[in-house]
Enzyme design. Structure first.
Site, PDB file in Angstrom:
ATOM      1  N   ASP A  27      68.260   8.949 115.050  1.00 25.43           N
ATOM      2  CA  ASP A  27      68.383   7.880 114.057  1.00 25.43           C
ATOM      3  C   ASP A  27      67.237   6.895 114.280  1.00 25.43           C
ATOM      4  O   ASP A  27      67.113   6.319 115.366  1.00 25.43           O
ATOM      5  CB  ASP A  27      69.733   7.183 114.217  1.00 25.43           C
ATOM      6  N   ASP A  83      66.050   8.666 107.289  1.00 25.60           N
ATOM      7  CA  ASP A  83      65.832   8.158 108.645  1.00 25.60           C
ATOM      8  C   ASP A  83      66.759   8.752 109.697  1.00 25.60           C
ATOM      9  O   ASP A  83      66.868   8.214 110.797  1.00 25.60           O
ATOM     10  CB  ASP A  83      65.943   6.633 108.667  1.00 25.60           C
ATOM     11  N   GLU A  84      67.411   9.867 109.397  1.00 24.00           N
ATOM     12  CA  GLU A  84      68.260  10.475 110.428  1.00 24.00           C
ATOM     13  C   GLU A  84      68.370  11.980 110.220  1.00 24.00           C
ATOM     14  O   GLU A  84      68.267  12.489 109.104  1.00 24.00           O
ATOM     15  CB  GLU A  84      69.644   9.826 110.471  1.00 24.00           C
TER      16      GLU A  84
END
EC number: 2.7.7.7
Length: 366
Positions: A11, A112-113
Site C-alpha cells: 500500500d 496505489d495498492e
C-alpha cells in the site's frame, strides 16, 4: 495454507500527495492535500473534496473524502493541489512493474495498492521479508516515495498488516500468530467494514476483531447475510481468496535503474540490451508474440522521454526487439540536447498475441 503460499499486500503511503511532494521539495513537512478534479476555491464557498492528504495534513484531521470547506477550517494553511491522474498512473504502472519483476503473481486492486504471491523460491517468512524489503527499496530508488507492506498467510490479514505500521512500515504475521495479531484490533480494520456495518457491531458491543471472532455466526448471517460470515472468517484468520493476476497481459515491460545517473550512450546501450533480454524471457515464458516496442528514458528530474515503433507483423525474436530498442534509444539520446542524466531505462512490448501451440519457433531448433 502451506508456508510457500505467502501473500504480500503493498500500500503506497499517501500516494497522490507523496508524488506531488516528491516533485515539489519545498512542500516537504507541510500540510498538503490533493483535491478532486472538480473543485473550486471561491473565497466564500470553496467546493470539492480531498482525494489524498499528506501525513502532516492528517495531524490536523484532514482525510480523503473531506470537503474543502471543512479542511480549510481545520487547517487554513493547507496547500491544495489539483489532481494529476496521468502522472499518478505513470508512477503506479512503474511500481507494479517493480513488484512483478520479483513476484509470482500480482493483483493490482487500485492505483496505489496490490496483492502479490511470492515465488516458489520463497519458502519461509524470513525469505519473504528480505524480498519485500528489496521491493520496497527498489520502489523508493525509482520513484522516491515510500510504501508499507503486510506479509501474511492470506489476503485479508496481509491487507490489515500493511496498514499497521504506516508510513514506510513492514508487518509480518506468521500463521501461528494470526489470531494474537488480529484480536485486539478495532473491528473497523477488517476490509469492507463501513459505517453501516460498524453501527450494527456497536449495537451488539462488537468492538474488536476478537469480539467479532467469538460472535455467533447465526446472528451475523441473520443481520448481514453472507458478508457477515465472510467477516467472521477474516476475524478468525480464514481467507481462501486466491491472488489472481489483475488482467490478461496486454503489455510486458521491464526497466533498468542506472546508478550513478548517466548520459553516457554506452552505459545506456548496455542497459537497453539487458532490459530487452528480460522482456524477451517473459515473452517466451508466456508464449507470446509482440508487434510494438516502446523505450523510455527517465531523467534525474523524473521527466520522461519515450519512443515507440511497430513491426508489420507479430514477431517473437530477440534480435528484432533489440534492434528496434537500440534505434529508438539513439533517437532519444540525440534529442536530449540538454544532456540530462538518466536514472532509468525501460523497454516494453505491446499488441501481444498468444503463440499457436502448434507453431514452431526459431528457438525450437536450438
Amino acid at each position: 495454507m502451506s508456508e510457500n503460499n505467502i501473500v504480500m499486500h503493498i500500500d503506497m503511503d499517501s500516494f497522490y500527495a507523496s508524488v506531488e511532494i516528491r516533485d515539489r521539495p519545498d512542500l516537504k513537512d507541510k500540510p498538503v492535500a490533493v483535491c478532486s478534479k472538480t473543485y473550486s476555491l471561491e473565497k466564500d464557498a470553496p467546493r470539492g473534496v480531498i482525494s489524498a492528504a499528506s501525513y502532516p495534513a492528517r495531524k490536523f484531521g484532514l482525510h480523503s473524502a473531506m470537503s474543502l470547506a471543512e479542511a480549510l477550517k481545520l487547517c487554513p494553511d493547507v496547500v491544495l493541489l489539483p489532481m494529476n491522474r496521468d502522472l499518478y498512473k505513470q508512477v503506479s504502472d512503474n511500481i507494479i512493474k517493480i513488484i512483478g519483476k520479483h513476484m509470482k503473481t500480482v493483483q493490482q486492486v487500485s492505483i496505489d495498492e496490490a496483492y502479490a504471491l511470492f515465488p516458489d523460491s520463497v519458502q519461509t517468512y524470513d525469505d519473504a521479508k528480505q524480498l519485500a524489503q528489496t521491493i520496497k527499496n527498489e520502489i523508493y530508488a525509482a520513484e522516491r516515495i515510500t510504501c508499507s507492506a503486510g506479509i501474511a498467510p492470506n489476503k485479508s490479514t496481509a491487507k490489515i498488516a500493511s496498514g499497521y505500521q504506516k508510513p514506510n512500515g513492514m508487518t509480518i504475521v506468521l500463521p501461528e500468530n494470526q489470531l494474537a495479531f488480529l484480536s485486539p484490533l478495532p473491528v473497523t480494520k477488517i476490509p469492507g467494514v463501513g459505517q453501516k456495518t460498524n453501527e450494527f457491531f456497536d449495537l451488539y458491543n462488537i468492538k474488536t476483531v476478537g469480539d467479532l471472532a467469538k460472535t455467533d455466526k447465526r446472528l451475523l448471517f441473520e443481520k448481514l447475510g453472507k458478508q457477515g460470515l465472510v467477516f467472521s472468517d477474516i476475524a478468525n484468520g480464514i481467507d481462501n481468496a486466491p491472488v489472481i493476476e489483475t488482467a490478461d497481459v496486454k503489455s510486458i515491460s521491464r526497466f533498468y535503474s542506472l546508478s550513478p545517473f548517466t548520459a553516457d550512450s554506452k552505459a545506456l546501450s548496455l542497459g537497453c540490451d539487458a532490459v530487452c533480454e528480460e522482456v524477451h524471457k517473459l515473452l517466451s515464458d508466456k508464449k507470446m508474440f509482440y508487434k510494438t516496442v516502446t523505450i523510455s528514458l527517465r531523467f534525474y528530474d523524473f521527466s520522461t522521454a519515450s519512443k515507440s515503433k511497430s513491426h508489420s507483423v507479430h514477431v517473437s525474436d530477440i534480435n528484432t526487439l533489440k534492434r528496434y530498442a537500440q534505434e529508438m534509444l539513439l533517437e532519444l539520446i540525440d534529442n536530449n540536447t540538454d544532456h540530462k542524466k538518466s536514472r532509468q531505462i525501460s523497454v516494453g512490448v505491446s499488441k501481444l498475441k498468444k503463440t499457436d501451440v502448434n507453431q514452431m519457433q526459431l528457438s525450437d531448433f536450438f
